[in-house]
Design a protein around this motif. Structure first.
Motif, PDB file in Angstrom:
ATOM      1  N   UNK A   5       0.835  -1.209   0.000  1.00  0.00           N
ATOM      2  CA  UNK A   5       0.000   0.000   0.000  1.00  0.00           C
ATOM      3  C   UNK A   5       0.869   1.257   0.000  1.00  0.00           C
ATOM      4  N   UNK A   6       1.905   1.261   0.840  1.00  0.00           N
ATOM      5  CA  UNK A   6       2.786   2.429   0.913  1.00  0.00           C
ATOM      6  C   UNK A   6       3.511   2.668  -0.403  1.00  0.00           C
ATOM      7  N   UNK A   7       3.997   1.615  -1.002  1.00  0.00           N
ATOM      8  CA  UNK A   7       4.692   1.759  -2.275  1.00  0.00           C
ATOM      9  C   UNK A   7       3.721   2.198  -3.362  1.00  0.00           C
ATOM     10  N   UNK A   8       2.551   1.584  -3.401  1.00  0.00           N
ATOM     11  CA  UNK A   8       1.542   1.948  -4.414  1.00  0.00           C
ATOM     12  C   UNK A   8       1.095   3.398  -4.264  1.00  0.00           C
ATOM     13  N   UNK A   9       1.032   3.879  -3.043  1.00  0.00           N
ATOM     14  CA  UNK A   9       0.579   5.244  -2.801  1.00  0.00           C
ATOM     15  C   UNK A   9       1.605   6.310  -3.120  1.00  0.00           C
ATOM     16  N   UNK A  10       2.840   5.903  -3.372  1.00  0.00           N
ATOM     17  CA  UNK A  10       3.913   6.867  -3.639  1.00  0.00           C
ATOM     18  C   UNK A  10       4.849   6.322  -4.725  1.00  0.00           C
ATOM     19  N   UNK A  11       4.258   5.711  -5.706  1.00  0.00           N
ATOM     20  CA  UNK A  11       4.958   4.943  -6.736  1.00  0.00           C
ATOM     21  C   UNK A  11       6.111   5.668  -7.430  1.00  0.00           C
ATOM     22  N   UNK A  12       5.931   6.924  -7.766  1.00  0.00           N
ATOM     23  CA  UNK A  12       6.941   7.656  -8.531  1.00  0.00           C
ATOM     24  C   UNK A  12       8.155   8.076  -7.704  1.00  0.00           C
ATOM     25  N   UNK A  13       8.102   7.883  -6.398  1.00  0.00           N
ATOM     26  CA  UNK A  13       9.200   8.321  -5.531  1.00  0.00           C
ATOM     27  C   UNK A  13      10.373   7.353  -5.507  1.00  0.00           C
ATOM     28  N   UNK A  14      10.167   6.127  -5.944  1.00  0.00           N
ATOM     29  CA  UNK A  14      11.219   5.105  -5.880  1.00  0.00           C
ATOM     30  C   UNK A  14      12.099   5.252  -7.115  1.00  0.00           C
ATOM     31  N   UNK A  15      13.241   5.933  -6.926  1.00  0.00           N
ATOM     32  CA  UNK A  15      14.045   6.434  -8.031  1.00  0.00           C
ATOM     33  C   UNK A  15      14.773   5.376  -8.842  1.00  0.00           C
ATOM     34  N   UNK A  16      15.037   4.222  -8.281  1.00  0.00           N
ATOM     35  CA  UNK A  16      15.786   3.193  -9.012  1.00  0.00           C
ATOM     36  C   UNK A  16      14.874   2.104  -9.584  1.00  0.00           C
ATOM     37  N   UNK A  17      13.592   2.375  -9.570  1.00  0.00           N
ATOM     38  CA  UNK A  17      12.639   1.390 -10.090  1.00  0.00           C
ATOM     39  C   UNK A  17      11.826   2.015 -11.211  1.00  0.00           C
ATOM     40  N   UNK A  18      11.387   1.184 -12.107  1.00  0.00           N
ATOM     41  CA  UNK A  18      10.517   1.608 -13.195  1.00  0.00           C
ATOM     42  C   UNK A  18       9.088   1.645 -12.659  1.00  0.00           C
ATOM     43  N   UNK A  19       8.525   2.839 -12.552  1.00  0.00           N
ATOM     44  CA  UNK A  19       7.191   2.968 -11.967  1.00  0.00           C
ATOM     45  C   UNK A  19       6.130   2.242 -12.791  1.00  0.00           C
ATOM     46  N   UNK A  20       6.320   2.143 -14.100  1.00  0.00           N
ATOM     47  CA  UNK A  20       5.363   1.404 -14.929  1.00  0.00           C
ATOM     48  C   UNK A  20       5.392  -0.091 -14.597  1.00  0.00           C
ATOM     49  N   UNK A  21       6.595  -0.617 -14.377  1.00  0.00           N
ATOM     50  CA  UNK A  21       6.714  -2.029 -14.016  1.00  0.00           C
ATOM     51  C   UNK A  21       6.115  -2.272 -12.631  1.00  0.00           C
TER      52      UNK A  21
END
Length: 148
Positions: free
Chosen positions: A111-127
């Protein structure tokens, strides 16, 4: 190696008092310890403490080093990981593989990751979005839908 956290009082270079600290006292210290790069020596030691509550307090810090992050990212305690995924350090430095692993570990983490998806800089948010969309728990999807 067994770390012992102590309160030591020094008077003019002479130790006049030394007492081991309880895990509860160390948690309080870790919680209130300055969230700054200069604090990472202490955080690296506290991240090795056997008490989950101590590690939870360290995992809340935004300015932990990559060394401390790597210790905590493999922690077996879900509450530690829940705190960690919300931090600036995690969002800036966590690998895509670690983020994907944690999404599948716990609903609240997902839930936390889904709610702030674009903040994770080393991951592809689309993936990450694709992974989240395949999850069955509607609360995770609701977090994704609520993401700005």
């Amino acid at each position: 190696m067994t770390l012992v956290f102590k309160l030591v009082i020094d008077d003019g270079g002479k130790e006049v008092f030394s007492q081991p600290l309880s895990y509860d006292s160390i948690s309080t210290i870790a919680s209130s310890y300055e969230d700054a790069k200069e604090s990472n020596d202490f955080f690296a030691l506290a991240a090795q403490h056997p008490a989950t509550t101590v590690r939870e307090c360290v995992a809340c810090k935004d300015k932990i080093s990559e060394e401390v992050l790597s210790m905590l990212i493999s922690d077996k305690s879900v509450p530690v990981l829940r705190n960690l995924v919300r931090t600036e350090s995690f969002k800036e430095n966590a690998s895509a593989a670690d983020i994907e692993r944690l999404i599948h570990l716990d609903v609240e983490i997902a839930q936390n990751i889904a709610g702030d998806l674009d903040s994770y800089q080393r991951a592809d948010s689309n993936k990450l979005c694709s992974i989240i969309l395949k999850m069955e728990d509607p609360s995770i999807l609701a977090s994704l839908a609520g993401n700005y």
